[in-house]
Design a protein around this motif. Structure first.
Motif, PDB file in Angstrom:
ATOM      1  N   GLU A 152       0.824  -1.203   0.000  1.00  0.00           N
ATOM      2  CA  GLU A 152       0.000   0.000   0.000  1.00  0.00           C
ATOM      3  C   GLU A 152       0.859   1.254   0.000  1.00  0.00           C
ATOM      4  O   GLU A 152       0.596   2.202  -0.751  1.00  0.00           O
ATOM      5  N   ARG A 158       1.198   4.124  -2.883  1.00  0.00           N
ATOM      6  CA  ARG A 158       1.030   5.556  -2.594  1.00  0.00           C
ATOM      7  C   ARG A 158       2.192   6.373  -3.146  1.00  0.00           C
ATOM      8  O   ARG A 158       2.003   7.433  -3.747  1.00  0.00           O
ATOM      9  N   TYR A 159       3.391   5.865  -2.961  1.00  0.00           N
ATOM     10  CA  TYR A 159       4.545   6.615  -3.448  1.00  0.00           C
ATOM     11  C   TYR A 159       4.683   6.501  -4.970  1.00  0.00           C
ATOM     12  O   TYR A 159       5.299   7.369  -5.589  1.00  0.00           O
ATOM     13  N   LYS A 175       2.658   9.425  -5.867  1.00  0.00           N
ATOM     14  CA  LYS A 175       3.358  10.675  -5.567  1.00  0.00           C
ATOM     15  C   LYS A 175       4.441  10.943  -6.605  1.00  0.00           C
ATOM     16  O   LYS A 175       4.608  12.079  -7.067  1.00  0.00           O
ATOM     17  N   LEU A 214      -7.091   6.223  -2.879  1.00  0.00           N
ATOM     18  CA  LEU A 214      -6.537   7.463  -3.431  1.00  0.00           C
ATOM     19  C   LEU A 214      -7.617   8.171  -4.242  1.00  0.00           C
ATOM     20  O   LEU A 214      -8.679   8.470  -3.711  1.00  0.00           O
TER      21      LEU A 214
END
Length: 1591
Positions: free
Chosen positions: A824, A828-829, A832, A868
């Motif tokens: 997870e 997320r990164y 980003k 997200l």
């Protein structure tokens, strides 16, 4: 004007308030008369009259009162008044206000007379009286003229009538509505009238007869009862005007006969008192107060008043109608005032007699009141209304009672009275509110301020407050009462009464106060702004009350509180309640932002209370009585307390921080120590809080307070130890630490000091543990994560998106994937990083980044949760969305080949679901990408090696080296400047050598930057002839794992006359962890290899590069890919002109001398290879001059002539006289081919623009063949070329050329994209050349890029058996421009040749005209192979436009000569400049690439192979099966090897000199299975699908 005058006068004569006069004891008697209007007859005249009114005040005797008419303030009084005259108006309107301040004694018998006169206009000053009116001021019964408008009768009279005798007209009627007395005399009908308005403002005169009768009660005693009954009918304004006289009358009647008139007088008094409660007469209360204090004289009245009041109170519970009783209760304040004042007067008169009797009467009265208050309402609720009326006015009685009784007595009386109120009211809520208001007034009264009386009243006050708070009613009023209660308790008071009061309050209110705050804060806030404001106000007041109470509690109070709980359940509920309230109190929104002092006070109270309660927690809820919920609530309260923003003293100014520390200390450390102490007491119960408390405790340790960190960090060791005992590992601790670290550090918490402290403390703690090894691993992992998170946070603080941010995100992303396996966080990164790439417009990298998430998904219908920015959807839908987004980014990044792969994948899914609509769209998108590959222009980026050395760099960069993919048009200087901007404190290193350990360990930042050359691993597509440069350009700079950099150096003694003898090259190969491009523009170098190239090997490579560059330019010129011929001109000039100055003669001196050959016997083949390349270069130059002559503009002819002349000198220096005498003819191979010739066309002679150019090696070896520069042209040639703007012939395949400056030295800064060509010289691209005096500093400032002529080409040394031959061309093939030659010598044999400039008919026409003639083709001698290196290569075959099949052919000798001319060893001038020779970069360094097949197995050419036949027409041999994938073939990223591609096809060469270009249909032998040749064509297999992210 009339209206203005009236308004002005009215403003000046406005009467003052009578109340003011009465309060001051003054007397007033003013009559206001307004003359309104009149109605008059003509009086026998033809026009209306001019009427003037004259007013007089006349006594009964006929005398005129002097000076009682006032016109307004500031005007002197007058005895008469004359109105203004309206011209010819029988209905005049005056509206004039006059004030008549007539004394009271003059009022009786006086009247006002109005005289009317006609003013003649003819006779000036003549005024004729024609009538009069009058009005008496007082009637016979004593009443004055009523207020209002009066219509007066106009009595006619003669001009000489004497009006001084008032008896003659006073008996006449004065008003049409009023007749005086019994005078019924008939009045003649008249139409004439006069209107006035009167208003009397008098403190002595009245217009009401009943009021007059009451005031004159002594005159008519028999009318007293009637007068008292009628008082309620009298207008209130009349009563208040004569308030003092009326009250005197009432109490006079009461004294006269109290038995008979007592009840009537009491009712009249109640009526008057309630009359003053009306807002209209509220301002008359001071008049009554003044009367009671100063004028009241009824010393015996208190008896009757008490008696009657008690009688009414006793009848309340029985009376059906409560209205009159409620009126009595409303008036109780003033009744008690009269009672008290009367008793005081009586005491003064009698010396205090009957005191006990009076007390008994009051006690009996209040006893009746208590009985009446204690009754509960039944039915209608009239009783509760009466109770509410009493309570609303009862607090006003306290001050009166205090005048006669001791304060304790009054307090007891009030306590008994308020205590008699019913506890529960089921019906009427209004009584509850009034009761609370009564309590509030009691607390605000003088009675409560005294400590003695307060202690008596406090229980009953708290009782009613508790009852209301429990019902959650009237909270605003309760909060106000509580605020007043706590305001009277002084802080730190040592008085016993205060301590006792706090005991009472704690026992009665603390619990309900906590519940009230919980209830209020848990409610949804009202919608209206006003209600929200009230809600916030009441919350703040309750909070302030709670804090005030807790702040004044002592040890004794806390002990009594804890001892008061009968069971542990009660104590548990209380602790949970107070911990919850404390968490609410420290919310940021509880107090305004700037209330720092209030927050500090609240925190001080909280921590003090928590310290007291923690003992109770340890004593009662440990061991067998352990309660997880209450301990969890305690720890969370402590964590939230420490994390408060208002306690972070690091954010305060030094002075503010100092003051806080002096007064409160650092409360965070205190609470941290308490947490540690409580944690240690838990024992085995600690397991209940693992891993739940890891995150909160970690947040506490991140606070930059050293003492707090030292206290809290050891708790993690304790958690690891207990988790190890329970499960044999501490994976839960590790997982929670990692999850929370990311979120907390991204919020700005933590620093480098914390990382070091965390590491050192825990390592020290686990030294003696049995699980030390796994603990060290965990601590190391968490520490490394902190390093990356800190770097990431620091990078994100910067404003612009740059490589530092992206690199840091990539480092963190890879860490989560490889070391932590946190999917997870990894995803997320990914997003980003994707956002960073989009912001920086790195669309290709953004696509690769998003592809990482795409690879985690499958084409399935598994539902996915909302995550997200993605909604809840199936896995198939999300993967489809990702595919489309990735394709879009590949399109924007011009990486269309990768987009095509994804188009195919998603198209397969659409096809499997029969979604033909979307399938059609996807196929069209795929087609559009193909079109963009062929039609749009792509720039090839530069690649730079960057080394980050020193301890000041972030961890993910420290002492590491990376290769970075530059931006479009970004050259070395620009890249270096960008890096220095990103790292402003870095120092640029001025050399390319590997730094030593001193640099690694320095407390500084060092940047080492130089350009490197990409080495494509897959050569097949680039080797295929006929593949457009638009396609090849993708494979030259994509999917690159390997990069190279060359550094020249001298080994041994340097020869000053010929430096090339000792010039070696150190070749460094860099291997990356991932290929470029990828998810970042730079990747770390995983491995580096360093090899040294001898001077001879370097010379061979330099010549190979230069020859290949010449071939490419000539081919581009032939195929009209240039807009002008300038690049070819510059390249020819650079090589030929350098030959005049030295050229290859330096190689001859260095390597062809006997001493070198004898001392290096192992270099025999390499020397032969160098000799071949020299001759090959001369041959290429000769052919290039022929092509140049055809396309050169007229204004460049002088330069061309110069080049031809210099070429003869160059040939002489090489010892070459006629190539035909020593070299076997063969067509020259150019990598980009030549203009296509129809397969069925008739044979035509070869010419420079019609020759099939055959490559000596794969085009993959030459990805930068079109880079060139003008930086090294000789001064004369540069001057001639720089002003040339020649135009070439137009063509459909003309491309813009973008030349770049030479990168022939370490200081070179610009290199052009190898796929983009341009006709402009380097000066046209604003790339000025540095002068010689700046070259040294430039070479030291930045390191060498890859774009030098010697390194701009990727040479592929091949087996001699695979090299092709040039046709041997005699001198006659050259354009004869030597003026010393005669015409016959310039003539050339017109035999067609491959070296002619035109093919077919065009060549014939030119040969006929004698402009250019081709030499005869000599026979080919037998030759042997002389390989330069043990490498192999396969040459592509340009058979038609699609080389899909391959035939076989016999091998041939690639060596251009068998006989070596001794002239090659002769001296020749030295070459110079990047285009001046093939060795220009030997003095610097070479960044060229070696063969793409250096690692392949050596191939042996078939011995004795015969000549291959030449095919023409439609006949074609069988071709070898091709496995070449399309240009978008997928590469395995993990294996770092391309998907295998088939061997390219090569061009057969005939044994005899052909008259036409050979048909490239037969292939040379390659790797065939079992040693056989394939002659059967095979189907072309479709490449296996791969993941694009593994490219």
């Amino acid at each position: 004007m009339m209206e203005m005058n009236f308004v002005w006068k009215k403003a000046r004569i406005c009467p003052p308030c009578c109340t003011t006069l009465q309060r001051r004891g003054e007397m007033r008697n003013d009559l206001y008369i307004t003359m309104e209007r009149g109605e008059f007859e003509k009086g026998g005249k033809s026009v209306a009259r001019n009427v003037e009114v004259t007013m007089f005040i006349v006594e009964n005797s006929g005398q005129i009162l002097k000076d009682f008419i006032s016109f307004g303030s500031g005007e002197p009084p007058a005895s008469e008044y004359h109105s203004f005259v309206l011209y010819h108006n029988n209905s005049p309107r005056w509206s004039e206000l006059l004030k008549l301040p007539i004394p009271v004694d003059k009022f009786r018998g006086a009247h006002i007379r109005f005289e009317f006169r006609h003013c003649s206009t003819k006779e000036k000053g003549e005024k004729k009286l024609f009538g009069f009116s009058f009005v008496p001021l007082m009637q016979e019964d004593g009443r004055t003229l009523p207020d209002g408008t009066h219509e007066l009768i106009v009595h006619k009279c003669e001009e000489n009538t004497n009006l001084q005798d008032t008896t003659r007209y006073l008996k006449l009627p004065f008003s049409k509505g009023i007749l005086l007395g019994n005078n019924h005399q008939a009045i003649k009908a008249t139409k004439e009238s006069f209107w006035i308005t009167s208003f009397l403002c008098s403190t002595k005169l009245t217009q009401n007869g009943d009021m007059l009768d009451l005031l004159k009660w002594r005159t008519h005693p028999d009318k007293i009862t009637g007068c008292l009954s009628k008082i309620k009918e009298i207008d209130g304004s009349e009563i208040v005007k004569f308030l003092q006289d009326t009250l005197d009358t009432l109490f006079g009647i009461l004294d006269e006969n109290s038995q008979k008139y007592g009840s009537k007088v009491f009712d009249s008094l109640v009526h008057i008192i309630n009359l003053l409660q009306d807002s209209k007469f509220h301002h008359f209360k001071p008049v009554m107060d003044t009367y009671i204090e100063s004028h009241f004289a009824g010393a015996l009245a208190y008896r009757d008043l008490i008696k009657v009041l008690k009688w009414y109170v006793d009848r309340i519970t029985e009376a059906e109608r409560q209205e009159h009783i409620q009126e009595v209760l409303k008036a109780q304040e003033y009744i008690f005032k009269y009672i008290v004042q009367s008793r005081r007067l009586f005491s003064l008169a009698t010396g205090g007699q009957n005191e006990e009797e009076f007390r008994c009467c009051i006690q009996e009265l209040l006893m009746s009141v208590r009985f009446f208050l204690s009754q509960e309402s039944k039915g209608s609720g009239a009783l509760s209304q009466s109770q509410a009326v009493f309570l609303s006015s009862f607090p006003a009685v306290y001050s009166e009672l205090l005048k006669l009784f001791d304060i304790r007595e009054v307090a007891n009386l009030v306590q008994d009275t308020l205590g008699s109120l019913p506890t529960i009211v089921h019906v009427d809520d209004s009584l509850q509110a009034v009761k609370l208001q009564c309590i509030g007034k009691t607390v605000e009264s003088q009675l409560y301020t005294n400590p003695d009386s307060r202690y008596i009243l406090l229980p009953v006050v708290l009782h009613h407050l508790h009852m209301h708070l429990q019902e959650q009613k009237d909270l605003i009023m309760c909060a106000r009462i509580l605020s007043n209660v706590f305001c009277l308790i002084k802080k730190n008071s040592s008085e016993k009464s205060v301590l006792e009061e706090i005991d009472v309050i704690v026992a009665s209110l603390l619990d309900i106060l906590l519940r009230t705050i919980l209830e209020i804060t848990s409610r949804p806030q009202p919608s209206g702004s006003a209600m929200r404001l009230q809600f916030q106000d009441v919350t703040g007041e309750f909070v302030a009350c709670l804090l005030s109470l807790l702040r004044q509690m002592t040890d004794r109070h806390y002990q009594q509180l804890l001892d008061s709980f009968n069971t542990k359940e009660e104590l548990r509920d209380f602790l949970l309640q107070i911990f919850t309230v404390f968490r609410i109190l420290i919310r940021p929104e509880m107090f305004p932002k700037d209330w720092t002092v209030m927050r500090l006070v609240a925190n001080n109270v909280i921590i003090t209370t928590v310290l007291y309660l923690s003992d109770a927690l340890r004593k009662n809820f440990l061991n067998e009585n352990f309660d997880y919920k209450i301990w969890d609530s305690y720890f969370y309260l402590a964590v939230i307390f420490i994390n408060q923003l208002c306690l972070q003293l690091e954010m305060f100014t030094p002075s503010k921080k100092k003051k806080v520390l002096e007064k409160y200390g650092d409360m965070r450390v205190t609470m941290g120590c308490e947490i540690f102490s409580m944690w240690q007491n838990l024992g085995e119960h600690k397991l209940h809080f693992i891993p739940a408390l890891i995150g909160p405790f970690l947040e506490v340790t991140l606070i930059p307070q050293p003492d707090l960190r030292n206290v809290m960090i050891p708790i993690f060791h304790d958690m690891m130890d207990w988790e190890q005992r329970r499960s044999g590992n501490f994976k839960q601790v590790e997982a929670k630490l990692i999850d929370k670290l990311d979120s907390l550090m991204s919020e700005g918490k933590g620093d480098e000091t914390y990382r070091e402290l965390f590491n050192s403390i825990l390592l020290k703690k686990i030294e003696r543990e049995t699980w030390r090894e796994s603990g060290v691993s965990l601590i190391a992992t968490v520490t490394r994560l902190m390093e990356r998170l800190l770097d990431y946070r620091d990078c994100m603080k910067m404003g612009e998106v740059d490589g530092k941010k992206i690199g840091c995100t990539v480092s963190l992303l890879n860490f989560y994937k490889t070391e932590l396996n946190k999917e997870e966080m990894y995803i997320r990164y990914i997003h980003k990083l994707y956002d960073l790439h989009l912001k920086a417009q790195n669309f290709t990298e953004a696509a690769y980044t998003l592809l990482l998430y795409d690879e985690l998904l499958e084409w399935s219908d598994r539902p996915l949760r909302e995550f997200l920015t993605y909604p809840m959807q199936t896995e198939w839908q999300r993967k489809e969305h990702l595919h489309l987004a990735i394709i879009q980014n590949f399109d924007r990044g011009k990486c269309w080949e990768n987009g095509i792969i994804l188009c195919r994948k998603i198209a397969e899914q659409y096809e499997s679901y029969y979604d033909y609509r979307n399938l059609s769209k996807m196929r069209m998108m795929e087609a559009s990408l193909y079109d963009k590959i062929m039609d749009q222009q792509r720039l090839e980026p530069e690649f730079f090696r960057v080394g980050f050395y020193g301890k000041k760099f972030p961890f993910f960069l420290r002492n590491k080296e990376f290769v970075c993919r530059g931006h479009d048009y970004e050259r070395l200087e620009a890249f270096q400047q960008r890096m220095l901007n990103e790292f402003p404190h870095a120092i640029a290193m001025q050399h390319a050598n590997q730094p030593d350990e001193t640099i690694f360990q320095a407390e500084a930042q060092y940047l080492q930057i130089y350009a490197v050359t990409p080495i494509p691993e897959s050569q097949e597509v680039l080797q295929r002839e006929g593949v457009p440069d638009n396609i090849k350009s993708f494979y030259k700079v994509n999917h690159i794992w390997k990069f190279r950099y060359d550094r020249p150096f001298h080994k041994g003694t340097k020869d000053k006359e010929n430096e090339f003898k000792s010039l070696w090259v150190e070749r460094t190969s860099l291997y990356l962890v991932q290929s470029l491009p990828g998810i970042s523009r730079w990747f770390e170098v995983e491995k580096r290899e360093v090899v040294e190239m001898s001077p001879l090997e370097n010379a061979i490579e330099v010549l190979e590069n230069k020859n290949q560059q010449l071939k490419t330019l000539i081919s581009q010129c032939q195929t009209r890919q240039m807009q002008n011929i300038n690049p070819l001109t510059m390249c020819l000039n650079g090589v030929i002109d350098a030959a005049v100055n030295g050229g290859v003669s330096r190689y001859q001196e260095a390597f062809f001398v006997k001493e070198y050959i004898l001392s290096h016997p192992e270099d025999g083949e390499k020397i032969a290879r160098l000799r071949e390349l020299m001759l090959e270069q001369a041959q290429i130059l000769e052919f290039g001059l022929a092509v140049h002559e055809k396309f050169v503009p007229q204004d460049m002819r002088p330069l061309h002539k110069k080049l031809v002349d210099q070429f003869f000198v160059m040939k002489s220096s090489l010892g070459i006289q006629e190539f035909s005498a020593c070299i076997q003819a063969s067509p020259v191979h150019f990598p980009n081919g030549s203009p296509r010739v129809c397969r069925n066309s008739a044979p035509a002679s070869m010419s420079p623009d019609g020759t099939r150019v055959i490559p000596r090696r794969s085009p993959l070896s030459y990805p930068a063949v079109n880079r060139y520069s003008s930086s090294s042209l000789s001064s004369q040639a540069s001057a001639e070329v720089s002003n040339i703007t020649g135009q070439s012939e137009s063509s459909d395949e003309v491309f813009n050329m973008q030349p770049s400056p030479s990168t022939s030295s370490l200081s070179s800064t610009h290199s052009a994209s190898p796929n983009v060509t341009s006709s402009a010289p380097s000066s046209a691209r604003a790339s000025p050349l540095l002068s010689d005096k700046h070259k040294h500093s430039r070479e030291n400032s930045c390191l060498s890029p890859r774009e030098r002529p010697c390194s701009a080409i990727y040479p592929t040394p091949v087996e001699p058996s695979q090299r092709l031959l040039f046709n041997h061309i005699g001198e006659g093939a050259l354009p004869r421009s030597d003026p010393n030659l005669s015409a016959p010598e310039k003539a050339v044999n017109p035999t067609p040749s491959s070296w002619s400039l035109d093919s077919g008919k065009e060549a014939k026409n030119m040969s006929d005209s004698g402009k250019i003639l081709s030499p005869p083709v000599p026979p080919r001698p037998t030759q042997t192979a002389s390989p330069a290196r043990h490498t192999t290569s396969v040459s592509p075959s340009p058979a038609g436009r699609s080389p899909l099949k391959q035939g076989s052919m016999q091998s041939f000798t690639p060596s251009p000569v068998e006989y070596h001319s001794p002239g090659l060893i002769s001296n020749s001038p030295v070459l110079s400049g990047s285009y001046s020779s093939g060795i220009s970069s030997l003095s610097r360094c070479s960044t060229s690439e070696t063969s793409g097949f250096e690692n392949q197995v050596n191939e042996q050419s078939a011995p004795g192979a015969g000549p291959a036949p030449s095919y023409s027409g439609p006949e074609e041999p069988g071709r070898k099966e091709s496995k070449t994938p399309p240009p978008y073939s997928v590469y395995e990223r993990t294996l770092r090897r391309p998907v295998p591609l088939p061997h390219s096809l090569s061009i057969p060469v005939t044994a005899e000199p052909p008259a036409l270009p050979p048909k490239p249909l037969a292939a040379r032998p390659g790797h065939l299975e079992n040693g056989t040749r394939r002659t059967e064509p095979g189907p072309r297999p479709r490449p296996l699908p791969r993941k694009v992210s593994q490219l």
